[in-house]
Design an enzyme around this catalytic site. Structure first.
Site, short mmCIF file in Angstrom:
data_model
loop_
_atom_site.label_atom_id
_atom_site.label_comp_id
_atom_site.label_asym_id
_atom_site.label_seq_id
_atom_site.Cartn_x
_atom_site.Cartn_y
_atom_site.Cartn_z
N ASN A 75 -0.56 5.06 3.32
CA ASN A 75 -0.94 5.63 2.03
C ASN A 75 -2.22 6.43 2.21
OD1 ASN A 75 -1.38 6.22 -0.63
ND2 ASN A 75 -1.77 4.11 -1.28
N GLU B 179 1.57 -8.27 2.64
CA GLU B 179 1.41 -7.38 3.80
C GLU B 179 1.89 -8.06 5.08
OE1 GLU B 179 -2.28 -4.50 2.41
OE2 GLU B 179 -2.53 -5.82 4.14
N THR C 159 -2.13 1.93 -7.88
CA THR C 159 -3.29 2.59 -8.49
C THR C 159 -2.84 3.60 -9.54
OG1 THR C 159 -4.56 2.32 -6.45
CG2 THR C 159 -5.35 3.95 -8.03
N GLY D 263 -0.20 -6.02 -2.45
CA GLY D 263 1.03 -6.79 -2.33
C GLY D 263 1.09 -7.51 -1.00
N SER E 244 0.85 -1.18 0.00
CA SER E 244 0.00 0.00 0.00
C SER E 244 0.89 1.24 0.00
CB SER E 244 -0.89 0.00 1.25
OG SER E 244 -1.66 1.17 1.30
N SER F 120 -5.87 1.52 -1.90
CA SER F 120 -6.96 0.68 -2.42
C SER F 120 -7.23 -0.42 -1.40
CB SER F 120 -6.56 0.06 -3.76
OG SER F 120 -6.37 1.05 -4.73
#
Length: 1039
Positions: A157, A388, A112, A386, A107, A161
């Protein structure tokens, strides 16, 4: 790409495959650092793009950059997201095979944004029509809508998303985008009801509150203050400096309109969003029996209106649950904790299903109505979370990391498959590559009956008191012996110190992750009480009626758990991806502070590990580091071999073979395939590139000299041709001019001759040109030879017709020069000229020594300094030494003559000898010769005078001029020739005889006369040399 190798020490290599020490993580990260420092955020690992988030705007996404990458070979330009997008597009067009681009990363790593850049690239560079432009606009505008409903501010972030997204972009046979389809994965619904400190709920809630119009908010029952809503205050972060909710609201409303949402649909959608906020504000109280009841009736009224349900039914559903036992329905009251859980479950269900409806609605607007697989292709775009690893990892991280395990498995399989296919296509022996096969981890999670998901589902479904702890215990019993599984109970003493009793550890391909089992069962069940479903099914809101299907109420089958749903959807995603040709984008964030230019090595090493980049590089480098098509390799390096430079006419493979032999490649360093050369070691390529860099200088010199010679020859030829044309043109012009001049000259001569013949006749057409020419010639000659001084008497002779005009012009010219001359003289000089004028009137052409006096200036005294004290000298206007001759015997005596105001006096050393009044002065006599003798004639009646006075002076002209002026006797000066008579006494006369001789002599003659012998004048040139003084009379007369 090879051109950038010369600067590799400063900016690193563009492809990690070319790293010499490719197994070193330190070298890998150092290469990232070099490129990040130079704002080079993109690097390849073969065909995989590694992207670093710069946290600032870079000027590398302009339309010019898009055109630079459009239709260009993948390795011909520097790494870029546009290169990946264009390569996928060209592969789809040429190979007619569906493509997909897989974007993954943490993140905040820029996933995005990367997907946006891909969509923007296709929107700009693909062919367009009116329908295609509509599809492009909808594809682009789907981003802000999905971001508003599916993105949120997290600690890592500001625009994270919180769902996975796979988008298919559909292209027609022309290569134009004509449709699209979106699949969403695992929306983080728990964020609706809870946020960690420093995080926010989904963007749409804040956008609605900040940007919504007053009338809209009043209708929805909302206030412009996020702090008023329980679902928005838990993160304690209502405002974010990098987010403009008001502006984003306008963008979302515009995007909804472009996508095709009707006003009614937008209204109902906003009703649902507002109802979620109101649900969060529903508060409960507890009765003595422990049953819960609602204390906020106002919220129920708002909810009933916004959701279109009966308020009483909703109120009962939020405080009771329906139980069916032996065919009978029973209503069981809920306690406060259960009621709050039911409320939150309803909120999550409403928001999650609405998000799914929103995605389906967007898909409807993007759907290509005449879609057929025979004439169209697809490019898939996967933007998914991705790997985490947090301080506290729960069910969501478990699902996300499971997804990444599957993607890593697919990635390795497809990478090895593509490598093997390329080797086989080129006829090169494939050498098996040793790699970590994470299938063992995927099986641990998803294996039927024995996998973690199966155990979790079984624990959720079994009767009895199932809990998260019993789930953990069952895991220990079932998979406790697995090499990649560990719990606190199974760990050694050292590991137990860092593991909680409620945690289990999975050893993923990217590293170890500890998962806390608290909440696993609830999140996996994701159940909604039956009566809440019934209430939603009775809603008049059209969106909710589509989200809550009445068939759910009659379906006796238990719904799938969240983990099973995710596993199944992931399996379908794998099928989709396996059917397509993949491209990969791995996103890395350089730091957690979102600062531009900051490179956090620890964080980046963590991401490099979890993204499996080193494993990817090792697989890619297992065989040959570099491979290029023969034509590309030969075109770049042919200058290094005399046999291939400048052109190779034979087969390409023979040319490459000749080239590498000349370069000294060893057999183990390269292989020649059917269409490509394979180079095993980067150092071999580096040496070749360095040799090319050296060769470029000599080539540049040769090219420059050849070009200069060619350009100069070309320039010379052009100049020569131009000169010939100009010369021919100019000769023609000169010839025409010469002929014209000849004609004009002939006509002029004819007219001149004819005018000369008729010159004496009155003016007529035959002689007017001649007469005009003569006049013009005279005037031009006169203009060139006008007199320069007033005494210049020269003047051109005029023609007969201009005699009178010439005389007038001469007079005007003279008057003008005299006027200028007189205007510029000073008073002293004017007085001098006036005296000279008088002298000229008296003596000019009358006395021989007059010309000698002309250049000599008249002065006020001729006495020496010794004689300056003479009597009354200061009162005199003129003083001059003279010689007086007695009347008796003509004896010479030295005297001084002083001219006073009314008289002239003769003195001797200060003694007055004689005073002559100007009134008694009858005249003055002087000879015409060059002597200095003169006689002052006085009246006989004056008893004071003894007779006329005979004087001799060296400055006779000056003296007599002064006397004439002072006594006003200009007309009384007599210039005699031969002799002068004068009165010696009363009644007695004397005579002075004048003769010329070679020597001045004054003496008494035998006859009793005074004899004066004058020296004859030798030359009168002085008169010529000073014409100005000789013409003073005429000058001052005209002034």
């Amino acid at each position: 790409m090879e051109s950038a190798l010369t600067a590799r020490d400063r900016v690193g290599v563009q492809d990690f495959v070319l790293l010499e020490n490719y197994t070193s993580e330190v070298a890998f990260i150092e290469n990232l650092r070099k490129r990040f420092k130079e704002n080079l955020i993109y690097t390849y690992i073969g065909s995989v793009l590694v992207s670093m988030n710069p946290y600032k705007d870079l000027e590398i996404y302009t339309k010019q950059h898009m055109e630079r990458y459009r239709g260009v070979n993948f390795y011909e330009v520097s790494p870029h997201i546009y290169a990946v997008a264009d390569n996928a597009y060209r592969s789809m067009r040429t190979e007619r095979r569906d493509q997909c681009i897989l974007i993954s990363g943490e993140s905040g790593a820029g996933k995005t944004e990367a997907s946006k850049k891909v969509l923007q690239y296709y929107a700009i560079t693909c062919p367009a029509s009116e329908h295609v432009q509509t599809v492009k606009d909808r594809l682009l505008q789907s981003n802000p809508v999905l971001e508003a409903f599916g993105n949120a501010k997290t600690l890592r972030n500001d625009n994270s998303s919180r769902f996975g997204k796979y988008m298919d972009i559909q292209f027609d046979f022309k290569g134009a985008p004509v449709g699209g389809h979106i699949i969403n994965y695992l929306l983080e619904k728990s964020r609706v009801v809870h946020q960690s400190h420093g995080e926010r709920n989904f963007h749409i809630f804040y956008q609605l509150i900040e940007g919504g119009e007053e009338d809209l908010l009043r209708r929805l029952g909302l206030e412009k203050n996020p702090q008023q809503y329980q679902y928005l205050v838990k993160g304690n972060c209502p405002k974010v400096s990098s987010i403009n909710d008001r502006n984003d609201w306008k963008i979302v409303r515009k995007a909804l309109s472009i996508i095709g949402f009707t006003d009614d649909e937008v209204e109902e959608l906003l009703n649902i969003i507002a109802s979620v906020l109101h649900l969060g504000n529903v508060q409960y109280g507890g009765e003595d029996s422990g049953s819960a009841y609602i204390t906020t009736e106002t919220q129920i009224k708002y909810l009933a209106r916004l959701l279109g349900v009966d308020g009483t039914v909703l109120k009962e559903a939020l405080t009771h649950k329906k139980i069916i036992a032996k065919g009978e329905e029973l209503m069981s009251p809920l306690n406060q904790e259960q009621a709050a859980s039911a409320r939150d479950a309803l909120s999550k269900a409403i928001y999650g299903r609405t998000f799914t409806w929103l995605v389906n609605k967007i898909n409807d607007s993007l759907a290509f109505k005449v879609w057929t697989h025979s004439n169209a292709s697809v490019i898939g775009l996967l933007d998914i979370y991705g790997f985490e690893v947090f301080q506290n990892n729960s069910f969501e991280q478990f699902c996300i990391n499971y997804c990444n395990e599957k993607l890593q498995q697919l990635f390795i399989e497809l990478t090895l498959k593509s490598e093997q296919e390329e080797y086989e296509a080129e006829g090169i022996t494939w050498e098996p590559v040793q790699y970590f096969n994470n299938k063992i981890i995927c099986d641990l999670v998803e294996e039927k009956f024995k996998g973690i998901i199966s155990i979790l589902d079984e624990e959720c479904l079994r009767p009895g008191d199932a809990s998260d702890i019993t789930f953990l215990e069952k895991l220990e019993d079932t998979v406790g012996g697995h090499a990649h599984f560990l719990t606190h109970k199974l760990a050694d003493g050292k590991t137990r110190k860092v593991m909680g009793r409620e945690e289990f550890r999975l050893i993923h391909y990217a590293g170890e992750v500890n998962y806390n089992v608290n909440g696993f069962l609830d999140k996996n069940n994701d159940l909604l009480f039956r009566n809440l479903k019934e209430a939603m099914c009775m809603s008049e809101n059209k969106i909710l009626t589509q989200c809550f299907d009445r068939e759910e109420l009659t379906d006796k089958k238990r719904p799938e758990t969240a983990a099973t749903q995710f596993k199944n959807s992931l399996a379908k995603l794998m099928e989709i991806l396996m059917s397509k040709e993949p491209s990969y984008v791995r996103c890395i964030k350089p730091n957690d502070a979102k600062q531009a230019g900051r490179f956090d090595e620890v964080l980046i090493r963590h991401q490099v590990k979890y993204l499996g980049l080193m494993e990817n590089l090792r697989v890619r480098r297992a065989g040959f580091a570099y491979r290029r098509r023969y034509e590309t390799f030969l075109q770049r390096y042919k200058s290094l071999c005399p046999d291939t430079w400048p052109n190779w006419d034979g087969r390409l493979v023979d040319g490459v073979s000749t080239l590498v032999k000349h370069l000294g490649y060893k057999p183990e360093e390269y292989k020649l395939g059917r269409t490509k050369i394979f180079i095993r070691f980067p150092k071999t390529l580096f040496a070749t590139e360095d040799a090319l860099e050296v060769r470029k200088h000599s080539l540049a010199t040769q090219l420059q000299s050849s070009w200069k010679g060619y350009s100069q020859k070309t320039k010379y030829r052009k100049m020569r041709q131009s000169a010939i044309k100009i010369q021919a043109w100019w000769r023609g012009i000169l010839a025409c001019r010469k002929a014209k001049r000849r004609r004009e000259a002939a006509n002029t001569i004819r007219r001149f001759i004819k005018g000369f013949i008729y010159r004496h006749q009155p003016r007529c057409p035959e002689n007017e040109y001649f007469l005009d020419y003569v006049r013009y010639s005279f005037l031009m000659k006169l203009h060139r030879s006008l007199p320069k001084t007033v005494l210049d008497k020269s003047w051109p002779t005029p023609p007969p017709a201009l005699v009178e005009a010439s005389e007038q012009l001469r007079k005007l010219c003279m008057q003008n020069m005299v006027w200028k001359y007189c205007k510029n003289i000073n008073p002293e000089w004017k007085h001098q000229l006036e005296q000279k004028m008088v002298a000229s009137e008296i003596f000019k052409d009358k006395k021989d020594n007059y010309p000698q006096s002309v250049p000599k200036l008249f002065v006020d005294t001729r006495l020496s300094e010794f004689s300056a004290s003479v009597w009354r000298l200061q009162e005199s206007s003129y003083a001059v030494p003279v010689t007086k001759y007695d009347r008796n015997g003509y004896k010479a005596r030295n005297r001084q003559l002083l001219l006073m105001a009314n008289s002239a006096i003769i003195v001797e050393e200060g003694k007055l000898k004689q005073c002559i009044d100007y009134s008694s002065l009858k005249g003055i006599s002087v000879s015409s010769l060059s002597d200095g003798m003169f006689v002052l004639h006085v009246t006989c009646e004056d008893n004071k005078q003894k007779g006329d006075v005979v004087l001799q002076c060296e400055h006779v002209i000056e003296t007599l001029t002064k006397v004439a002026i002072c006594a006003d006797k200009m007309n009384s000066i007599n210039i005699n020739q031969g002799s002068i008579k004068f009165n010696v006494a009363q009644g007695k006369e004397g005579i002075i005889d004048f003769t010329s001789g070679s020597e001045l002599l004054i003496a008494k003659a035998k006859n009793g006369h005074l004899s004066v012998v004058s020296i004859a004048p030798r030359n009168n040139n002085l008169y010529v040399h000073f014409p100005a003084l000789l013409s003073l009379s005429s000058l001052f007369g005209k002034c």
